[in-house]
Structure formats: C-alpha cells, structure tokens
Design an enzyme around this catalytic site. Structure first.
Site, PDB file in Angstrom:
ATOM      1  N   TYR A 124       0.807  -1.136  -0.006  1.00  7.60           N
ATOM      2  CA  TYR A 124      -0.030  -0.049  -0.006  1.00  7.60           C
ATOM      3  C   TYR A 124       0.933   1.206  -0.013  1.00  7.60           C
ATOM      4  O   TYR A 124       0.919   2.099   0.891  1.00  7.60           O
ATOM      5  CB  TYR A 124      -0.974  -0.104   1.116  1.00  7.60           C
ATOM      6  CG  TYR A 124      -2.404   0.850   0.789  1.00  7.60           C
ATOM      7  CD1 TYR A 124      -3.222   0.049  -0.100  1.00  7.60           C
ATOM      8  CD2 TYR A 124      -2.532   2.051   1.331  1.00  7.60           C
ATOM      9  CE1 TYR A 124      -4.471   0.795  -0.571  1.00  7.60           C
ATOM     10  CE2 TYR A 124      -3.793   2.610   0.775  1.00  7.60           C
ATOM     11  CZ  TYR A 124      -4.390   2.043   0.056  1.00  7.60           C
ATOM     12  OH  TYR A 124      -5.707   2.650  -0.638  1.00  7.60           O
ATOM     13  N   HIS A 150       3.209   4.675  -0.368  1.00  9.11           N
ATOM     14  CA  HIS A 150       3.042   5.994  -0.552  1.00  9.11           C
ATOM     15  C   HIS A 150       4.440   6.575  -0.962  1.00  9.11           C
ATOM     16  O   HIS A 150       5.312   5.547  -1.013  1.00  9.11           O
ATOM     17  CB  HIS A 150       2.509   6.620   1.063  1.00  9.11           C
ATOM     18  CG  HIS A 150       3.177   6.017   1.886  1.00  9.11           C
ATOM     19  ND1 HIS A 150       4.480   6.206   2.282  1.00  9.11           N
ATOM     20  CD2 HIS A 150       2.796   5.328   3.056  1.00  9.11           C
ATOM     21  CE1 HIS A 150       4.951   5.766   3.460  1.00  9.11           C
ATOM     22  NE2 HIS A 150       3.644   4.962   3.877  1.00  9.11           N
ATOM     23  N   HIS A 152       7.375   4.683   1.044  1.00 13.53           N
ATOM     24  CA  HIS A 152       7.921   3.801   0.468  1.00 13.53           C
ATOM     25  C   HIS A 152       8.771   3.927  -0.752  1.00 13.53           C
ATOM     26  O   HIS A 152       9.928   3.427  -0.710  1.00 13.53           O
ATOM     27  CB  HIS A 152       6.865   2.702   0.094  1.00 13.53           C
ATOM     28  CG  HIS A 152       5.783   2.198   1.285  1.00 13.53           C
ATOM     29  ND1 HIS A 152       4.593   2.805   1.478  1.00 13.53           N
ATOM     30  CD2 HIS A 152       6.373   1.360   2.384  1.00 13.53           C
ATOM     31  CE1 HIS A 152       4.115   2.048   2.506  1.00 13.53           C
ATOM     32  NE2 HIS A 152       4.970   1.387   2.910  1.00 13.53           N
ATOM     33  N   GLN A 186       3.130 -10.170  13.274  1.00 14.95           N
ATOM     34  CA  GLN A 186       3.575  -8.694  14.122  1.00 14.95           C
ATOM     35  C   GLN A 186       2.146  -7.983  14.419  1.00 14.95           C
ATOM     36  O   GLN A 186       2.287  -6.866  15.103  1.00 14.95           O
ATOM     37  CB  GLN A 186       4.385  -7.703  13.179  1.00 14.95           C
ATOM     38  CG  GLN A 186       3.845  -7.353  12.054  1.00 14.95           C
ATOM     39  CD  GLN A 186       4.881  -6.475  11.042  1.00 14.95           C
ATOM     40  OE1 GLN A 186       5.712  -7.076  10.531  1.00 14.95           O
ATOM     41  NE2 GLN A 186       5.001  -5.224  11.090  1.00 14.95           N
ATOM     42  N   GLN A 201      13.057   6.084   8.694  1.00 18.44           N
ATOM     43  CA  GLN A 201      13.185   6.603  10.325  1.00 18.44           C
ATOM     44  C   GLN A 201      11.795   6.647  11.002  1.00 18.44           C
ATOM     45  O   GLN A 201      11.495   6.778  12.121  1.00 18.44           O
ATOM     46  CB  GLN A 201      13.551   7.801  10.069  1.00 18.44           C
ATOM     47  CG  GLN A 201      13.964   8.190  11.635  1.00 18.44           C
ATOM     48  CD  GLN A 201      14.606   9.855  11.786  1.00 18.44           C
ATOM     49  OE1 GLN A 201      14.942  10.483  10.805  1.00 18.44           O
ATOM     50  NE2 GLN A 201      14.043  10.610  12.705  1.00 18.44           N
ATOM     51  N   ASP A 236       9.488   4.365  11.631  1.00 16.75           N
ATOM     52  CA  ASP A 236       9.763   3.370  12.695  1.00 16.75           C
ATOM     53  C   ASP A 236      10.961   3.180  13.372  1.00 16.75           C
ATOM     54  O   ASP A 236      11.792   2.076  12.992  1.00 16.75           O
ATOM     55  CB  ASP A 236       9.301   2.059  11.896  1.00 16.75           C
ATOM     56  CG  ASP A 236       7.803   1.962  11.165  1.00 16.75           C
ATOM     57  OD1 ASP A 236       6.930   1.886  12.073  1.00 16.75           O
ATOM     58  OD2 ASP A 236       7.789   2.197  10.226  1.00 16.75           O
ATOM     59  N   GLN A 261      11.826   0.187  15.151  1.00 15.64           N
ATOM     60  CA  GLN A 261      11.994  -0.892  14.456  1.00 15.64           C
ATOM     61  C   GLN A 261      13.408  -1.105  13.865  1.00 15.64           C
ATOM     62  O   GLN A 261      14.133  -2.166  13.900  1.00 15.64           O
ATOM     63  CB  GLN A 261      11.131  -0.988  13.255  1.00 15.64           C
ATOM     64  CG  GLN A 261      11.183  -2.056  12.204  1.00 15.64           C
ATOM     65  CD  GLN A 261       9.960  -1.970  11.203  1.00 15.64           C
ATOM     66  OE1 GLN A 261       8.934  -2.796  11.592  1.00 15.64           O
ATOM     67  NE2 GLN A 261      10.249  -1.236  10.111  1.00 15.64           N
ATOM     68  N   SER A 268       1.888   7.527   6.019  1.00 16.16           N
ATOM     69  CA  SER A 268       1.725   6.145   6.608  1.00 16.16           C
ATOM     70  C   SER A 268       0.720   5.475   5.836  1.00 16.16           C
ATOM     71  O   SER A 268      -0.285   6.263   5.689  1.00 16.16           O
ATOM     72  CB  SER A 268       1.520   6.327   8.037  1.00 16.16           C
ATOM     73  OG  SER A 268       0.791   5.088   8.497  1.00 16.16           O
ATOM     74  N   ARG A 328      -1.331   3.925   7.233  1.00 20.85           N
ATOM     75  CA  ARG A 328      -2.531   4.188   7.887  1.00 20.85           C
ATOM     76  C   ARG A 328      -3.291   5.239   8.055  1.00 20.85           C
ATOM     77  O   ARG A 328      -4.519   5.337   8.443  1.00 20.85           O
ATOM     78  CB  ARG A 328      -2.128   3.794   9.386  1.00 20.85           C
ATOM     79  CG  ARG A 328      -2.004   2.240   9.730  1.00 20.85           C
ATOM     80  CD  ARG A 328      -1.710   1.777  11.187  1.00 20.85           C
ATOM     81  NE  ARG A 328      -1.351   0.369  11.343  1.00 20.85           N
ATOM     82  CZ  ARG A 328      -0.558  -0.363  11.524  1.00 20.85           C
ATOM     83  NH1 ARG A 328       0.806   0.264  11.338  1.00 20.85           N
ATOM     84  NH2 ARG A 328      -0.462  -1.769  11.757  1.00 20.85           N
TER      85      ARG A 328
HETATM   86  O1  PAF Z   1       7.909  -1.716   8.399  1.00 20.59           O
HETATM   87  C1  PAF Z   1       7.098  -2.530   8.076  1.00 20.59           C
HETATM   88  O2  PAF Z   1       6.584  -2.401   7.109  1.00 20.59           O
HETATM   89  C2  PAF Z   1       7.216  -3.924   8.519  1.00 20.59           C
HETATM   90  O3  PAF Z   1       7.294  -3.785   9.969  1.00 20.59           O
HETATM   91  C3  PAF Z   1       8.421  -4.893   7.763  1.00 20.59           C
HETATM   92  C4  PAF Z   1       9.565  -4.185   8.055  1.00 20.59           C
HETATM   93  C5  PAF Z   1       8.114  -4.907   6.327  1.00 20.59           C
HETATM   94  C6  PAF Z   1       8.215  -6.234   8.474  1.00 20.59           C
HETATM   95  O4  PAF Z   1       6.912  -6.949   8.159  1.00 20.59           O
END
Ligand code: PAF
Length: 282
Positions: free
Chosen positions: A32, A34, A37, A61, A148, A150, A153, A185, A187
């Site tokens: 999805y 944007h 990405h 997750q 950044q 996340d 993460q 995002s 979302r």
């Molecule tokens: O950031 C994300 O979109 C997800 O957490 C990832 C790194 C693709 C893992 O599923």
C-alpha cells in the site's frame, strides 16, 4: 521487473545476480505504497546494483485486536509504482509460503523492545524481527533500507543483525511528510477529514519539542513531556499512547535533556494509532 511469489523463485533470481557479483539492496514492506516507501526504493537503487522489495502483510507482528485484516492492500497499484521506480524484483509471498506451519522459532530482541511500541504492542517486535530474519535469509541482501518513522524498528533490526551476524548493512531513510508535516503512513487512509486535521498534532508536537529544547533551553524531561502532553490533548479525537523522550541508541528514557535526544510519539486519532519521531541533535 520480476514478480515472484515463492521462496524458490526468489532464490533462483538472487543466485543468478549474486553469481555475477551484483549487489542487492532490499526494502521490506507491507505494501500500500506512498511516497515514503518509494523513497526507500530510490535510496536502495542508489546504493546497490539490484533492488528487491517484498510486499507481505506479516500476520505475526499484529496483536489479536489490531488491524491485520483491515490493513490496506492493493498489489496491482503497488506493482505499478515499483515498476515506475525501476525495482528489479518484487517478492510477494502468500501467508502459507512464509508460514507453511506454526512457527516454533522466533527472533526475540531484548531490552530495546521493552519501551515505546514494544510496551503497547506486546509481541510486535518478535513478529517483525522474525519475518525480517526470514526475508534476509531468502533475499540475502547486501544492504536493507528502513524508514526513520519506525525508529524503534530500525534499532531492533540493527541489534538483531549484530547479534545474529547477518552480513547486511542497515540504512535509515528520512521520514517523508505530507505538505503540512504529517508523516506518510498507509494507516493515514483510515482517518476521517476531521481526524486528519487532528493527526497533525504529532508533527506539531515534535516541532514544539525541538523549540523547547533548542530555543527555550528546557532541561528537565518531565517538564518537556508535560508541555507535549498538554499540547496534544488540545486536539480533538486524540488519545496519547506514549511520549518517549530519551536516548536514541538504547531507547532508555532520560531525566535530563541531553543531545542527541529522541522524541517519539504514539497517539490514537480516533481509532487510528499513529507514530512519529524526531531526533534532536546539536
Ligand atoms: O515496516 C514495515 O512495513 C514492517 O514492519 C516490515 C519491516 C516490512 C516487516 O513486516
């Protein structure tokens, strides 16, 4: 652009490239797309010979009451956008391909997963670290790019890479924002028009934090936190999940303001949980 849905298919292509000595830049995603990405893919393209992305909404997750089912998906549109960037391969497995049976082996990164999103989303980073480890083993990238937005993460993945000796360099790409500052995002699509206006509170609160630190010289984290809390609470439909102010490396809270400083926020706007962060440096 090659589109593959199986691990075997992905490995064959990767092996071909590797045998010619070509380097691989990898961007794992949940689709999805944007502009955020796309910026990760562009960065990977600048840093490696071949760019591989994965599109996989990873069930492990998401918590039981989270948005796994309703997470937005549009693979055809995603493929078009990836093609436009010049991505070389898309790995888009089905759930059964990634998790053919119940997983008995998990990657659990300790300590830095206890705070921030790890506290409000138990099990989330175990799912992220596990799927990213699996993806790294399938794609064998030389570099992997993460956004950044996340921030936690990335720190979790870096720790995992270090502890488990994955031969991959983790690259952090800057947050891409809408014109008014809202961090992009997938979302954001959940937000109503009114909620969209309130969603701006995250970015504005981060800017306020920077002003309070750099211009007003606030030195107590508790005071800074209180100012941010009051500010966010002034926006309708918002409920604060957390305000984190602390060390960007070990993700431990600080009592006194010290640079570099990470300010990270998670705020519910209506039912949508949004995150954003800012690194305040010297
Ligand atoms: O950031 C994300 O979109 C997800 O957490 C990832 C790194 C693709 C893992 O599923």
């Amino acid at each position: 652009m090659k589109v593959v849905h199986t691990k075997k298919g992905a490995r064959e292509i990767i092996n071909g490239w590797k045998s010619k000595g070509q380097t691989i830049g990898f961007v794992p995603t949940m689709g999805y797309f944007h502009k955020g990405h796309l910026s990760l893919m562009e960065l990977a393209k600048r840093k490696a010979d071949k760019v591989v992305i994965s599109i996989f909404v990873n069930p492990t997750q998401f918590g039981p009451n989270e948005d796994y089912e309703k997470y937005p998906r549009d693979i055809e549109r995603d493929l078009e956008l990836a093609r436009g960037i010049g991505v070389d391969m898309v790995f888009a497995p089905k759930k059964e391909e990634m998790y053919p049976e119940e997983t008995k082996t998990w990657v659990q990164v300790e300590e830095i997963t206890e705070n921030l999103c790890g506290r409000s989303r138990p099990g989330h980073f175990r799912g992220v670290a596990t799927v990213v480890a699996k993806l790294f083993n399938i794609i064998l990238p030389d570099i992997a790019v993460f956004g950044q937005k996340d921030f936690q993460q990335i720190q979790v993945i870096k720790q995992m890479v270090k502890d488990l000796d994955f031969p991959v360099k983790i690259v952090m790409a800057p947050i891409i924002r809408e014109k008014d500052g809202l961090a992009m995002s997938s979302r954001n699509t959940y937000l109503s028009n009114e909620e969209r206006k309130s969603a701006l509170c995250l970015f504005k609160a981060l800017e306020l934090s920077k002003r309070l630190v750099m211009e007003e010289g606030i030195s107590e984290v508790a005071t800074l936190k209180e100012r941010i809390r009051e500010f966010i609470q002034g926006f309708p439909y918002t409920k604060i999940d957390y305000i984190f102010i602390g060390d960007p490396e070990n993700l431990k809270e600080r009592e006194r303001v010290e640079l570099p400083l990470l300010v990270a926020l998670a705020v519910y706007v209506g039912d949508t949980r949004l995150i954003d962060n800012m690194l305040i440096e010297g």
